[in-house]
Structure formats: C-alpha cells, structure tokens
Design a protein around this motif. Sequence first.
Motif, PDB file in Angstrom:
ATOM      1  N   THR A  39      24.564  19.669 -25.956  1.00  0.00           N
ATOM      2  CA  THR A  39      23.939  19.936 -26.945  1.00  0.00           C
ATOM      3  C   THR A  39      22.898  21.167 -26.768  1.00  0.00           C
ATOM      4  OG1 THR A  39      22.135  18.329 -26.848  1.00  0.00           O
ATOM      5  CG2 THR A  39      23.961  17.594 -28.064  1.00  0.00           C
TER       6      THR A  39
ATOM      7  N   SER B 145      17.896  18.767 -26.773  1.00  0.00           N
ATOM      8  CA  SER B 145      18.047  17.389 -27.314  1.00  0.00           C
ATOM      9  C   SER B 145      17.481  17.457 -28.657  1.00  0.00           C
ATOM     10  CB  SER B 145      17.042  16.438 -26.436  1.00  0.00           C
ATOM     11  OG  SER B 145      15.691  16.809 -26.619  1.00  0.00           O
TER      12      SER B 145
ATOM     13  N   CYS C 220      19.689  10.241 -25.511  1.00  0.00           N
ATOM     14  CA  CYS C 220      19.325  11.822 -25.655  1.00  0.00           C
ATOM     15  C   CYS C 220      18.878  12.310 -24.394  1.00  0.00           C
ATOM     16  CB  CYS C 220      18.827  12.199 -26.960  1.00  0.00           C
ATOM     17  SG  CYS C 220      19.515  11.609 -28.493  1.00  0.00           S
TER      18      CYS C 220
ATOM     19  N   ALA D 252      20.620  17.565 -30.725  1.00  0.00           N
ATOM     20  CA  ALA D 252      21.234  16.167 -30.671  1.00  0.00           C
ATOM     21  C   ALA D 252      20.586  15.193 -31.849  1.00  0.00           C
ATOM     22  CB  ALA D 252      20.935  15.444 -29.422  1.00  0.00           C
TER      23      ALA D 252
ATOM     24  N   LEU E  91      30.130  13.111 -33.199  1.00  0.00           N
ATOM     25  CA  LEU E  91      29.093  14.261 -33.132  1.00  0.00           C
ATOM     26  C   LEU E  91      29.644  15.463 -32.688  1.00  0.00           C
ATOM     27  CD1 LEU E  91      26.540  11.834 -31.255  1.00  0.00           C
ATOM     28  CD2 LEU E  91      26.144  13.153 -33.383  1.00  0.00           C
TER      29      LEU E  91
ATOM     30  N   THR F  23      17.434  15.612 -21.768  1.00  0.00           N
ATOM     31  CA  THR F  23      17.298  17.129 -21.627  1.00  0.00           C
ATOM     32  C   THR F  23      16.998  17.731 -20.182  1.00  0.00           C
ATOM     33  OG1 THR F  23      15.963  18.793 -22.810  1.00  0.00           O
ATOM     34  CG2 THR F  23      14.828  16.664 -22.454  1.00  0.00           C
TER      35      THR F  23
ATOM     36  N   TRP G 217      21.707  16.749 -23.994  1.00  0.00           N
ATOM     37  CA  TRP G 217      23.080  16.099 -24.056  1.00  0.00           C
ATOM     38  C   TRP G 217      22.751  14.576 -24.728  1.00  0.00           C
ATOM     39  CZ3 TRP G 217      20.124  16.103 -19.421  1.00  0.00           C
ATOM     40  CH2 TRP G 217      19.735  14.882 -18.802  1.00  0.00           C
ATOM     41  N   VAL G 218      23.977  14.014 -24.941  1.00  0.00           N
ATOM     42  CA  VAL G 218      24.062  12.784 -25.482  1.00  0.00           C
ATOM     43  C   VAL G 218      25.111  12.049 -24.829  1.00  0.00           C
ATOM     44  CG1 VAL G 218      24.496  11.273 -27.667  1.00  0.00           C
ATOM     45  CG2 VAL G 218      23.390  13.934 -27.873  1.00  0.00           C
TER      46      VAL G 218
ATOM     47  N   LYS H  53      28.998  19.088 -34.428  1.00  0.00           N
ATOM     48  CA  LYS H  53      28.549  20.318 -33.627  1.00  0.00           C
ATOM     49  C   LYS H  53      29.310  21.482 -33.907  1.00  0.00           C
ATOM     50  CE  LYS H  53      27.615  21.981 -28.746  1.00  0.00           C
ATOM     51  NZ  LYS H  53      26.336  22.422 -29.226  1.00  0.00           N
TER      52      LYS H  53
END
Length: 400
Positions: free
Chosen positions: A102, A105, A231, A108, A257, A233, A246-247, A261
């Motif tokens: 992402t 975060s 989540c 996210a 998700l 970062t 990131w997730v 996005k």
Amino acid sequence: MTQPAFRLATRAQTLKASEIRELLKLVGKPSMISFAGGIPDPALFNLAAFQAACHEAFGGPQVAREALQYSTTEGYAPLRQWLASHMQSQGVPATADNILITTGSQQALDLIGKLLIDPGSAVVTARPTYLGAVQAFSAYQPRFAALDTPHPLDDDAPRLLYLVPDFANPTGVTMSRLARQQALEQARALNAIIVEDAAYSALRYDGEALPAIAALDAASGPVEATRTLYCGTFSKTLSPGLRIGWVCGPTALIRKLAMLKQSADLHTSTVNQMVMHHVATSSYDAQVTAIRCVYRTRRDAMLAALERYAPTGVRWKKPDGGMFIWLELPEHLDASALLSQAIREDVAFVPGGAFFPDGTGRNTLRLSFSLADEAQIELGIFKLCQLLGRQAMARAVNVH
C-alpha cells in the motif's frame, strides 16, 4: 467574489483537518523545538543504501524500464516475497499471496475502512487512539466505541477492532500478551476483524518482544482461517518519504482490498517499491538496530528531564518503545490552550484531545522524542515544565 455552494457528499461535510498535520505547518522555524510529529530523524536515514538502491533500479535499460512502468496492484513481487519472509519471522506463516503493498499504512487503513464500514457501523478502538485511523475510518461514517465497553452479539456488533498493540500512538502503551489474546477472543465472539497497526513494533527498547496478534491468530490454524489484518510500514524504520506500507491477512480479504486499491491509485509507485526492496534486503536489520539505540537514548533523556522539571500533578509512564510519551495534566488545564503559549516559547507538542473520538482528554498531551536531540530535549522539556508550573501557580492564586 462569492464562493459557490458546492454540493458535497454527506461524508465530506464532516471532514476535519488533522490537528497534527496543521500543527506541523507552524513549527518549521529553526528555533522551534518540536515534540509534535512522530517523525523519524532524517539524520538517521541510510543514505548510502538508498543511493545504491536507486543506482540498482536504473542500472540498466531493462530494469530501468520496469521501474518506470505500471505494475500489479498487489505490489512488486520481490518485495511481497521479502515481506512474507518478514511476517514468517514474526510468527505469521504468510506467503506473498497474503501481502498487499500500500501507499503507506495510512492507505491501508482507508482501504480497510472502505471494505468493512457502513454508515453507523461500530468501530472499536482504544481511547485515546491514533488520530490518522480515526480520520481514515470517519470518512465512512462509523460509530466509535471504546475497547473496554461491552458490545452486542447481534447485527449491531462491531465490524472491526482497531488496535495498536506495541507502543501505541499516542500513549506509548503496550498491550500484554493476555490482553492481545482477549482481544482476539472478543473479535471471534463478535465475528469482527482485528486491524493490527504495527507501525512501531520494531522500535522496542526494553523487555521481551510480544507476539503480534496476527501470530496469536495464526497459532490456532492457517492464515486463511484468521481474522487479523496486520498493517505494517517502513515509515518509522527505513523511510517515510517513499510511502511503502503493507497489509498481511487471509487472501480472501487481501483480494478485496486489492480491488479497492485498483480504483484508488492502480498501484503503489513501482520504482519506490524496487528501491525499498533493495534497502530492506541489504540493511533492514542493521538500520533497525541503529535507530533503536538513538531513540532509546532520547527517550531516556526526555524521561529524565521530566523527572527533574515536571511540576506536581503531571503524570506519565515509561514506554518500552516507540516514539511517544503521554502526559496527563491536572484536570483544570487545557492542552490546546497551553499549546499557543508553548509555541510562543518555541516548543511544540500535540494536544491529547485530538486522539479521543469523543472529544474528551483535554488535559492530556503527546510528546515525541524521535526528532529532537538530547540538548533540545533538555531545553524543550525545561521550557514546557516552566510553563506548566506557571499555570499551576496562576490557578492557585485564582483559587485563593
């Protein structure tokens, strides 16, 4: 000239500017000692690693064209694989399919809000909690509920529990292993999703690391059967400017998700992902070790200065990591009113009321020790505590 009366969506009519982002506009002058933003010290960035990574990304025609081209929504495959290995080291048996890159975060949180929240849905958070999460979720018009209150087991049950288990923003508090397990059991009982914000988890200075909630969740079955969206970062460890987060979660949720996005930005910057992958691969562990040492020293300097200078009635706790110390002032003091006086004396902080969805907490404030050096911390805390002392004396005079 009369401004037209724009017809905004209902959710846009309640949007509020971030107090922190607005405050940062005011504290840029060189003389200001800022304890406001939770900002990494740029002097600690590994410039050599990033320069080498940029050279690598543009080191030949083929790789350079890839760096400048569109990419997949899910993210740059080598970085997703590195992150899957990183999650495995945290006790989460993830594969690249469980990872979505992402744009920070913060994106996210926005995507998760879009996925899970309908108008009126209940969102459970600690009180206080991270302002950026409140902002991200508020766009989807939820009801915020406190973590320590009972919740119904029916259609009105919360959709998600938002938790910052390690060195929380703003309080610096760390959830115990028991509290993490209880939150997970609560989410299972409510059929809710846990959103685990792990922005500060790498910044532990004291004590033993506790398992991520995602790891506790995965301990009872495969990742696909979990209900935790972790989540992460690189913003607090390697660089915030590249905006890489990131997730990690079950693929059913990751795919949803990713669809959201696609409509937001298609994908996170390809070249930024490639650069971050190179830096993470070459120097993540060494960088985290280096910044822990510096931030631990600054935390200890701020705690020592508070012990020396804080007037009676000001309370705080020692955080085991992260970037923040949370102050509770005497109940009659308003930190927002105090801030305007502090800025005139070249000291900045964040009033604590910004972190309470219900608008309470006016007598609290957040101090960040990550950006200021030890000399600035000593002077800034002295000035702030002198101001607090004058406020207390004025109160005493008025009472008598």
